[in-house]
Design a protein around this motif. Structure first.
Motif, PDB file in Angstrom:
ATOM      1  N   TYR A  27       0.855  -1.188   0.000  1.00  0.00           N
ATOM      2  CA  TYR A  27       0.000   0.000   0.000  1.00  0.00           C
ATOM      3  C   TYR A  27       0.886   1.232   0.000  1.00  0.00           C
ATOM      4  O   TYR A  27       1.982   1.235   0.564  1.00  0.00           O
ATOM      5  CB  TYR A  27      -0.953   0.018   1.198  1.00  0.00           C
ATOM      6  N   PHE A  28       0.430   2.284  -0.661  1.00  0.00           N
ATOM      7  CA  PHE A  28       1.124   3.563  -0.688  1.00  0.00           C
ATOM      8  C   PHE A  28       0.095   4.684  -0.637  1.00  0.00           C
ATOM      9  O   PHE A  28      -0.941   4.610  -1.291  1.00  0.00           O
ATOM     10  CB  PHE A  28       1.987   3.703  -1.944  1.00  0.00           C
ATOM     11  N   SER A  29       0.390   5.705   0.161  1.00  0.00           N
ATOM     12  CA  SER A  29      -0.417   6.916   0.216  1.00  0.00           C
ATOM     13  C   SER A  29       0.408   8.045  -0.386  1.00  0.00           C
ATOM     14  O   SER A  29       1.493   8.367   0.115  1.00  0.00           O
ATOM     15  CB  SER A  29      -0.806   7.267   1.656  1.00  0.00           C
ATOM     16  N   LEU A  30      -0.094   8.615  -1.468  1.00  0.00           N
ATOM     17  CA  LEU A  30       0.594   9.692  -2.162  1.00  0.00           C
ATOM     18  C   LEU A  30      -0.238  10.960  -2.050  1.00  0.00           C
ATOM     19  O   LEU A  30      -1.422  10.974  -2.403  1.00  0.00           O
ATOM     20  CB  LEU A  30       0.803   9.320  -3.633  1.00  0.00           C
TER      21      LEU A  30
ATOM     22  N   ARG B  98      -1.026  -3.456  -9.021  1.00  0.00           N
ATOM     23  CA  ARG B  98       0.138  -4.337  -9.074  1.00  0.00           C
ATOM     24  C   ARG B  98       1.379  -3.526  -8.727  1.00  0.00           C
ATOM     25  O   ARG B  98       1.588  -2.432  -9.251  1.00  0.00           O
ATOM     26  CB  ARG B  98       0.291  -4.985 -10.453  1.00  0.00           C
ATOM     27  N   VAL B  99       2.206  -4.062  -7.824  1.00  0.00           N
ATOM     28  CA  VAL B  99       3.413  -3.389  -7.378  1.00  0.00           C
ATOM     29  C   VAL B  99       4.586  -4.357  -7.483  1.00  0.00           C
ATOM     30  O   VAL B  99       4.486  -5.505  -7.041  1.00  0.00           O
ATOM     31  CB  VAL B  99       3.266  -2.891  -5.922  1.00  0.00           C
ATOM     32  N   GLU B 100       5.686  -3.889  -8.064  1.00  0.00           N
ATOM     33  CA  GLU B 100       6.902  -4.685  -8.139  1.00  0.00           C
ATOM     34  C   GLU B 100       8.085  -3.844  -7.681  1.00  0.00           C
ATOM     35  O   GLU B 100       8.116  -2.632  -7.888  1.00  0.00           O
ATOM     36  CB  GLU B 100       7.148  -5.176  -9.573  1.00  0.00           C
ATOM     37  N   VAL B 101       9.075  -4.509  -7.060  1.00  0.00           N
ATOM     38  CA  VAL B 101      10.274  -3.834  -6.577  1.00  0.00           C
ATOM     39  C   VAL B 101      11.490  -4.548  -7.140  1.00  0.00           C
ATOM     40  O   VAL B 101      11.540  -5.785  -7.178  1.00  0.00           O
ATOM     41  CB  VAL B 101      10.342  -3.838  -5.035  1.00  0.00           C
TER      42      VAL B 101
ATOM     43  N   PRO C 211      19.127  -2.232  -1.369  1.00  0.00           N
ATOM     44  CA  PRO C 211      18.890  -1.063  -0.519  1.00  0.00           C
ATOM     45  C   PRO C 211      19.631   0.188  -0.990  1.00  0.00           C
ATOM     46  O   PRO C 211      19.146   1.306  -0.795  1.00  0.00           O
ATOM     47  CB  PRO C 211      19.386  -1.534   0.855  1.00  0.00           C
ATOM     48  N   ASP C 212      20.804   0.023  -1.627  1.00  0.00           N
ATOM     49  CA  ASP C 212      21.548   1.180  -2.107  1.00  0.00           C
ATOM     50  C   ASP C 212      20.825   1.881  -3.251  1.00  0.00           C
ATOM     51  O   ASP C 212      20.832   3.115  -3.348  1.00  0.00           O
ATOM     52  CB  ASP C 212      22.953   0.773  -2.558  1.00  0.00           C
ATOM     53  N   GLU C 213      20.192   1.111  -4.129  1.00  0.00           N
ATOM     54  CA  GLU C 213      19.429   1.662  -5.246  1.00  0.00           C
ATOM     55  C   GLU C 213      18.295   0.696  -5.586  1.00  0.00           C
ATOM     56  O   GLU C 213      18.553  -0.436  -5.969  1.00  0.00           O
ATOM     57  CB  GLU C 213      20.310   1.867  -6.484  1.00  0.00           C
ATOM     58  N   PHE C 214      17.058   1.158  -5.423  1.00  0.00           N
ATOM     59  CA  PHE C 214      15.936   0.300  -5.781  1.00  0.00           C
ATOM     60  C   PHE C 214      14.800   1.131  -6.371  1.00  0.00           C
ATOM     61  O   PHE C 214      14.738   2.351  -6.205  1.00  0.00           O
ATOM     62  CB  PHE C 214      15.453  -0.543  -4.597  1.00  0.00           C
ATOM     63  N   GLN C 215      13.924   0.443  -7.101  1.00  0.00           N
ATOM     64  CA  GLN C 215      12.796   1.089  -7.749  1.00  0.00           C
ATOM     65  C   GLN C 215      11.517   0.329  -7.426  1.00  0.00           C
ATOM     66  O   GLN C 215      11.501  -0.906  -7.449  1.00  0.00           O
ATOM     67  CB  GLN C 215      12.989   1.142  -9.268  1.00  0.00           C
ATOM     68  N   VAL C 216      10.474   1.081  -7.128  1.00  0.00           N
ATOM     69  CA  VAL C 216       9.144   0.518  -6.896  1.00  0.00           C
ATOM     70  C   VAL C 216       8.266   0.941  -8.070  1.00  0.00           C
ATOM     71  O   VAL C 216       8.139   2.141  -8.360  1.00  0.00           O
ATOM     72  CB  VAL C 216       8.539   1.022  -5.575  1.00  0.00           C
ATOM     73  N   HIS C 217       7.676  -0.024  -8.756  1.00  0.00           N
ATOM     74  CA  HIS C 217       6.819   0.258  -9.902  1.00  0.00           C
ATOM     75  C   HIS C 217       5.372  -0.079  -9.542  1.00  0.00           C
ATOM     76  O   HIS C 217       5.089  -1.174  -9.026  1.00  0.00           O
ATOM     77  CB  HIS C 217       7.255  -0.556 -11.113  1.00  0.00           C
ATOM     78  N   VAL C 218       4.472   0.853  -9.820  1.00  0.00           N
ATOM     79  CA  VAL C 218       3.063   0.700  -9.468  1.00  0.00           C
ATOM     80  C   VAL C 218       2.225   0.827 -10.735  1.00  0.00           C
ATOM     81  O   VAL C 218       2.322   1.830 -11.455  1.00  0.00           O
ATOM     82  CB  VAL C 218       2.624   1.774  -8.448  1.00  0.00           C
ATOM     83  N   TRP C 219       1.411  -0.200 -11.001  1.00  0.00           N
ATOM     84  CA  TRP C 219       0.475  -0.156 -12.117  1.00  0.00           C
ATOM     85  C   TRP C 219      -0.933   0.077 -11.563  1.00  0.00           C
ATOM     86  O   TRP C 219      -1.407  -0.680 -10.709  1.00  0.00           O
ATOM     87  CB  TRP C 219       0.504  -1.467 -12.897  1.00  0.00           C
ATOM     88  N   ARG C 220      -1.594   1.149 -12.061  1.00  0.00           N
ATOM     89  CA  ARG C 220      -2.931   1.512 -11.598  1.00  0.00           C
ATOM     90  C   ARG C 220      -3.903   1.393 -12.763  1.00  0.00           C
ATOM     91  O   ARG C 220      -3.608   1.830 -13.875  1.00  0.00           O
ATOM     92  CB  ARG C 220      -2.944   2.943 -11.060  1.00  0.00           C
ATOM     93  N   ARG C 221      -5.073   0.853 -12.507  1.00  0.00           N
ATOM     94  CA  ARG C 221      -6.063   0.666 -13.563  1.00  0.00           C
ATOM     95  C   ARG C 221      -6.562   2.027 -14.050  1.00  0.00           C
ATOM     96  O   ARG C 221      -6.987   2.871 -13.260  1.00  0.00           O
ATOM     97  CB  ARG C 221      -7.249  -0.151 -13.048  1.00  0.00           C
ATOM     98  N   GLY C 222      -6.486   2.249 -15.353  1.00  0.00           N
ATOM     99  CA  GLY C 222      -7.005   3.466 -15.948  1.00  0.00           C
ATOM    100  C   GLY C 222      -6.137   4.689 -15.754  1.00  0.00           C
ATOM    101  O   GLY C 222      -6.549   5.803 -16.096  1.00  0.00           O
ATOM    102  N   LYS C 223      -4.921   4.526 -15.197  1.00  0.00           N
ATOM    103  CA  LYS C 223      -4.029   5.662 -14.977  1.00  0.00           C
ATOM    104  C   LYS C 223      -2.613   5.297 -15.400  1.00  0.00           C
ATOM    105  O   LYS C 223      -2.274   4.125 -15.551  1.00  0.00           O
ATOM    106  CB  LYS C 223      -4.022   6.063 -13.492  1.00  0.00           C
TER     107      LYS C 223
ATOM    108  N   PHE D 134       8.830   4.878  -8.045  1.00  0.00           N
ATOM    109  CA  PHE D 134       9.530   5.523  -6.945  1.00  0.00           C
ATOM    110  C   PHE D 134      10.997   5.087  -7.031  1.00  0.00           C
ATOM    111  O   PHE D 134      11.329   3.926  -6.783  1.00  0.00           O
ATOM    112  CB  PHE D 134       8.926   5.117  -5.600  1.00  0.00           C
ATOM    113  N   ILE D 135      11.863   6.014  -7.410  1.00  0.00           N
ATOM    114  CA  ILE D 135      13.281   5.723  -7.614  1.00  0.00           C
ATOM    115  C   ILE D 135      14.025   6.100  -6.332  1.00  0.00           C
ATOM    116  O   ILE D 135      14.054   7.267  -5.942  1.00  0.00           O
ATOM    117  CB  ILE D 135      13.849   6.520  -8.802  1.00  0.00           C
ATOM    118  N   CYS D 136      14.628   5.127  -5.674  1.00  0.00           N
ATOM    119  CA  CYS D 136      15.197   5.331  -4.332  1.00  0.00           C
ATOM    120  C   CYS D 136      16.693   5.071  -4.305  1.00  0.00           C
ATOM    121  O   CYS D 136      17.173   4.103  -4.896  1.00  0.00           O
ATOM    122  CB  CYS D 136      14.512   4.398  -3.330  1.00  0.00           C
ATOM    123  N   VAL D 137      17.418   5.935  -3.600  1.00  0.00           N
ATOM    124  CA  VAL D 137      18.848   5.761  -3.368  1.00  0.00           C
ATOM    125  C   VAL D 137      19.077   5.870  -1.864  1.00  0.00           C
ATOM    126  O   VAL D 137      18.721   6.877  -1.242  1.00  0.00           O
ATOM    127  CB  VAL D 137      19.681   6.822  -4.105  1.00  0.00           C
TER     128      VAL D 137
END
Length: 232
Positions: free
Chosen positions: A143-146, A161-164, A168-180, A185-188
């Motif tokens: 879950y994410f609150s933006l 759908r969420v995939e990571v 920990p040094d560099e990771f990305q969270v990808h979120v697929w939203r229906r109709g959007k 989220f690109i993290c360092v």
């Protein structure tokens, strides 16, 4: 306790006779305490409705390891003392979260950021894998609150759908939203502290929020990032 200040970076462990002794207490409205070289007195004001992530009937059947409840957009006023460094807060945006259950999740990626290069942006959430009823079967949940431009968006997976990917040094969270358009989220991460039990945490990470191919906002050295390595 994870602390980063001009004094130093440290994770504080302290054995307490009780969970909250008389001179330390925490509620959803106030937190007062001390541990090691740290002391604080903070008033907490939730700014929006609290969230309790759940997917029917997952919570009802107590399938995951953890349940949680919190206010991802709260303000904090008061002070924090770390060694000789004392910081005063006046309605500084942050979050409060309580989680409980039979054990820690099998793994998680946690993000908390409330200071960006543009106003009115905040992000709080976690992507995790939980055991089903404590068995070896694992369920991907997130879950994410933006918050941006005066509006809050709550994203939960499933049905999103969420995939990571990454470390920990560099990771990305990808979120697929229906109709959007999708979110990324690109993290360092840097200057991690070791919490034990496979958990590392930093308070000085970088975070870039993208929607489609557009950069929405950047947080530089002010993002909270946490990783629980996969557990058997």
């Amino acid at each position: 306790m994870s602390v980063h200040s001009p004094h130093r970076r440290e994770v504080v462990f302290k054995d307490l006779d009780t969970w909250m002794p008389q001179d330390n207490f925490m509620t959803t409205e106030r937190s007062v305490g001390h541990a090691g070289d740290v002391a604080w007195d903070l008033t907490i004001t939730p700014k929006r409705e609290p969230i309790a992530p759940d997917i029917f009937p997952v919570g009802l059947l107590r399938i995951p390891d953890l349940a949680s409840f919190g206010s991802p957009f709260a303000t904090f006023s008061g002070w924090i003392q770390h060694g000789p460094e004392r910081t005063t807060l006046t309605e500084v945006l942050g979050s409060i979260t309580q989680y409980w259950g039979r054990s820690l999740a099998a793994e998680w990626w946690w993000i908390s950021a409330h200071q960006f290069d543009r106003p009115d942006v905040a992000l709080e959430g976690v992507a995790l894998r939980s055991r089903a009823w404590g068995t070896a079967i694992q369920l991907p949940l997130a879950y994410f609150s933006l918050y941006r431009a005066g509006k809050s968006e709550y994203i939960q997976a499933p049905p999103s759908r969420v995939e990571v990917e990454g470390t920990p040094d560099e990771f990305q969270v990808h979120v697929w939203r229906r109709g959007k358009e999708g979110l990324s989220f690109i993290c360092v991460g840097r200057e991690y502290g070791d919490f034990g039990d496979g958990i590392v945490n930093t308070l000085t990470g970088d975070l870039e929020i993208r929607e489609g191919g557009r950069v929405i906002a950047r947080s530089t050295a002010t993002a909270g990032l946490e990783r629980l390595a996969p557990r058997r």
